[in-house]
Scaffold this active site. Structure first.
Site, short mmCIF file in Angstrom:
data_model
loop_
_atom_site.label_atom_id
_atom_site.label_comp_id
_atom_site.label_asym_id
_atom_site.label_seq_id
_atom_site.Cartn_x
_atom_site.Cartn_y
_atom_site.Cartn_z
N LEU A 171 0.84 -1.29 -0.06
CA LEU A 171 -0.03 -0.08 0.05
C LEU A 171 0.78 1.30 -0.10
O LEU A 171 1.73 1.37 0.88
CB LEU A 171 -0.78 0.04 1.37
N ASP A 172 0.84 2.22 -0.91
CA ASP A 172 1.50 3.53 -0.93
C ASP A 172 1.57 4.32 0.32
O ASP A 172 0.56 4.05 0.93
CB ASP A 172 1.07 4.28 -2.24
N PRO A 173 2.90 4.74 0.55
CA PRO A 173 2.65 5.44 1.70
C PRO A 173 1.76 6.64 1.71
O PRO A 173 1.46 6.89 2.85
CB PRO A 173 4.14 6.34 1.57
N LEU A 174 1.37 7.54 0.65
CA LEU A 174 0.48 8.17 0.64
C LEU A 174 -1.16 7.72 0.86
O LEU A 174 -2.04 8.47 1.06
CB LEU A 174 0.46 8.98 -0.54
N ALA A 175 -1.16 6.35 0.79
CA ALA A 175 -2.64 5.72 0.81
C ALA A 175 -2.70 5.25 2.36
O ALA A 175 -1.75 4.96 3.17
CB ALA A 175 -2.50 4.62 -0.03
#
Length: 327
Positions: A49-53
């Protein structure tokens, strides 16, 4: 003592922690944090899961790591916000704007487009993605300034639905299969609508058999760890000693059994005698009118827990991966 003979460090626990990952935290860092909190011998996650998500990051501990592929192959649900009027290099808020428009789509225009993004669709992953190009991650090449040619791939979108219309943005929910990029959906819809778009918020709500209610926050886990910490004398604290977790029961309350990841597979319930044979790596004959003769993927339970992953062939369960045994 040889390295092979060393006792593994940590607790031999098995199960899933369904973490509600906060924005800004990387998936690998989240796994390290959970492994440390639980003092677990082994840990891994089912889908970056992307850091921004934010949202669901299923983390497997111990033998549950053997079930990770079944979760990664499962359907996923995301809620995401598309900001209309700009396309970026990363298809989210991290990259600079490369295309802009004053146009804004109507709800009717978006709804008319949704059928084109349902079912099997062709999709080019974002330039900044984990796709490998000649052995290199696309995002590493993109950060070095290379223009990356990424081939289109077929992905499956089960549902794409408008949840909210805002002045210049739209909130969607999507149920999709493995390998689907939400950022690509936002980018491509923006192009089709003639207004461009990029993702500003992204939250994963479900992965495979795990649902939103299964999630637990880092704050809740850290509070549970505090409940189980030892009490030190003031002198020890002043000397810099750090209280250890000596009672893991409050933390272990959040563990979900490993077999929860296997809900789509056929379950073989074993007797104690059969479980012993399977734990030793041997096949067992299945009896009963409802027992299948063949089943490509199945799992066996016995002694009150998950015993093995395997297949049913010619009326026998044949273990391929054993949990807590010699396999």
């Amino acid at each position: 003592m040889s390295r092979r003979g060393k006792k593994p460090k940590g607790r031999a626990i098995s199960g899933w922690i369904i973490l509600d990952k906060p924005k800004g935290l990387g998936s690998t860092d989240a796994v390290s944090k959970i492994k440390w909190l639980y003092f677990a011998q082994k840990a891994g996650h089912a889908g970056t899961l992307d850091p921004l998500a934010s949202g669901m990051l299923p983390i497997a501990l111990g033998d549950a790591t053997k079930t990770v592929p079944f979760v990664m192959d499962g359907e996923k649900t995301y809620r995401f916000t598309v900001q209309w009027g700009a396309e970026t290099t990363t298809d989210d808020t991290e990259g600079p704007v490369v295309r802009a428009s004053e146009a804004r789509p109507s709800r009717a225009a978006i709804e008319a487009l949704i059928p084109a993004y349902s079912g099997e669709i062709s999709q080019v992953p974002p330039q900044f993605s984990a796709i490998k190009i000649a052995g290199e991650r696309a995002y590493d090449l993109a950060r070095e300034g290379e223009v990356v040619e990424i081939a289109a791939r077929t992905v499956l979108v089960h549902r794409l639905e408008i949840m909210e219309m805002r002045e210049s943005a739209t909130v969607f929910e999507v149920d999709c299969g493995k390998g689907t990029y939400v950022r690509s959906i936002a980018r491509d819809m923006g192009r089709d609508l003639g207004c461009f778009g990029h993702v500003t918020e992204l939250r994963r709500l479900a992965v495979g058999a795990f649902e939103e209610d299964d999630m637990v926050t880092l704050d809740e886990l850290e509070a549970a760890a505090e409940e189980g910490r030892e009490t030190l004398e003031p002198e020890a604290l002043e000397a810099g000693a750090r209280p250890r977790v000596v009672d893991f029961a409050p933390l272990d309350e959040y563990l979900i059994e490993a077999e929860a990841a296997l809900s789509d597979l056929y379950e073989v319930a074993l007797t104690d005698e059969q479980a012993g044979r399977v734990l030793a790596g041997n096949p067992v004959l299945l009896r009963g009118r409802d027992a299948p003769a063949f089943c490509e993927e199945a799992y066996a339970t016995g002694h009150g827990r998950l015993i093995a992953l395997g297949a049913v062939e010619e009326g026998s369960f044949r273990p391929k991966r054993v949990f807590g045994g010699r396999g």
